[in-house]
Design an enzyme around this catalytic site. Structure first.
Site, PDB file in Angstrom:
ATOM      1  N   LEU A 190       0.765  -1.040  -0.071  1.00  0.00           N
ATOM      2  CA  LEU A 190       0.011   0.043  -0.132  1.00  0.00           C
ATOM      3  C   LEU A 190       0.830   1.255   0.153  1.00  0.00           C
ATOM      4  O   LEU A 190       1.941   1.290   0.493  1.00  0.00           O
ATOM      5  CB  LEU A 190      -0.994   0.129   1.328  1.00  0.00           C
ATOM      6  CG  LEU A 190      -1.856  -1.039   1.318  1.00  0.00           C
ATOM      7  CD1 LEU A 190      -2.476  -1.024   2.646  1.00  0.00           C
ATOM      8  CD2 LEU A 190      -3.124  -1.120   0.472  1.00  0.00           C
ATOM      9  N   ASP A 191       0.480   2.411  -0.706  1.00  0.00           N
ATOM     10  CA  ASP A 191       1.053   3.651  -0.410  1.00  0.00           C
ATOM     11  C   ASP A 191       1.397   3.994   0.956  1.00  0.00           C
ATOM     12  O   ASP A 191       0.714   3.581   1.799  1.00  0.00           O
ATOM     13  CB  ASP A 191       0.328   4.818  -1.292  1.00  0.00           C
ATOM     14  CG  ASP A 191       0.482   4.501  -2.668  1.00  0.00           C
ATOM     15  OD1 ASP A 191       1.226   4.025  -3.365  1.00  0.00           O
ATOM     16  OD2 ASP A 191      -0.289   5.294  -3.296  1.00  0.00           O
ATOM     17  N   LYS A 192       2.367   4.702   1.173  1.00  0.00           N
ATOM     18  CA  LYS A 192       2.691   5.080   2.396  1.00  0.00           C
ATOM     19  C   LYS A 192       1.620   5.635   3.267  1.00  0.00           C
ATOM     20  O   LYS A 192       1.149   5.338   4.139  1.00  0.00           O
ATOM     21  CB  LYS A 192       4.063   6.141   2.532  1.00  0.00           C
ATOM     22  CG  LYS A 192       4.369   6.594   3.814  1.00  0.00           C
ATOM     23  CD  LYS A 192       5.610   7.705   3.697  1.00  0.00           C
ATOM     24  CE  LYS A 192       5.891   8.152   5.080  1.00  0.00           C
ATOM     25  NZ  LYS A 192       7.049   9.109   4.965  1.00  0.00           N
TER      26      LYS A 192
ATOM     27  N   THR B 156      -1.615   5.543   2.725  1.00  0.00           N
ATOM     28  CA  THR B 156      -2.678   4.850   2.505  1.00  0.00           C
ATOM     29  C   THR B 156      -2.791   3.570   3.743  1.00  0.00           C
ATOM     30  O   THR B 156      -1.866   2.890   3.787  1.00  0.00           O
ATOM     31  CB  THR B 156      -3.076   3.896   1.325  1.00  0.00           C
ATOM     32  OG1 THR B 156      -3.158   4.918   0.458  1.00  0.00           O
ATOM     33  CG2 THR B 156      -4.342   3.230   1.168  1.00  0.00           C
TER      34      THR B 156
END
Length: 224
Positions: free
Chosen positions: A48-50, A52
């Site tokens: 997951l993106d940082k 998110t």
């Protein structure tokens, strides 16, 4: 920890924690440096993106890692995200099937590209309408980088707090301290037992607060 057995660890990742080491600052904490002291050696399956937060699954042995990688590659995982978007959508449900090209511009954004993009599909459903935005549930059937953000932007919507994909959009109705995207649910077949695993992650406090604040906004009058 949302789920733990000898094969898998599933957690509700906090926003701000990296999934993988940062290429420029390798000493920053990431999932494995935080979790391995508690659970032993772990294998990353997806990321997951940082910014998110939400459900993320890690393997606890190499065989589970191999099988889970195949499950994700074969798209046998149901991935459900929730996000707070603005402005208010003019639809209840939308099935977005538009090909996406990763790293398509100088700001490293993913963009719709009918000629060079990879197939991508996002099924969107508004859970709650507000005057100036909405809570939207999105099931992604493909896993392109920044898929949700790029697909929404193509439909003239942005996620609250997403500066990269909101250029040219109207001002945000409320202030938030990060992008309001949450990996809400994952469902897949267990790599060893073949039992169905279905895990939901609660919203973090800042997401709940943003939801409350968005609910209280009123639409500005149109300027004539």
């Amino acid at each position: 920890c949302l789920y733990l057995d000898q094969d898998l660890l599933i957690i509700n990742k906090p926003s701000g924690l990296l999934s993988i080491p940062d290429g420029y600052q390798p000493n920053l904490p990431h999932l494995r440096t935080v979790l391995e002291p508690l659970y032993g050696k772990l294998w990353l399956i997806h990321r997951l993106d940082k910014e998110t937060g939400g459900v993320i699954v890690l393997a606890r042995n190499s065989e589970s890692h191999r099988i889970m990688n195949q499950i994700f590659r074969d798209r046998e995982v149901e991935k459900v995200y929730h996000c707070l978007v603005y402005p208010k959508p003019n639809w209840h449900e939308l099935d977005i099937q538009l090909p996406l090209l990763v790293d398509a511009d100088r700001e490293h954004r993913t963009r719709v590209d009918l000629n060079n993009g990879k197939p991508a599909r996002s099924i969107c459903h508004v859970k709650k309408f507000f005057n100036t935005g909405a809570l939207v549930e999105i099931i992604i059937l493909t896993g392109i980088t920044h898929q949700i953000r790029a697909h929404l932007r193509q439909k003239e919507l942005a996620i609250l707090g997403d500066e990269r994909y909101s250029k040219g959009m109207p001002p945000q109705p409320i202030e938030v301290n990060r992008m309001m995207l949450h990996a809400r649910r994952l469902s897949f077949q267990h790599p060893t037992t073949a039992k169905r695993i279905d895990i939901t992650a609660n919203y973090p406090d800042d997401f709940r607060q943003a939801y409350t604040n968005l609910k209280m906004t009123t639409a500005q009058d149109e300027a004539f």
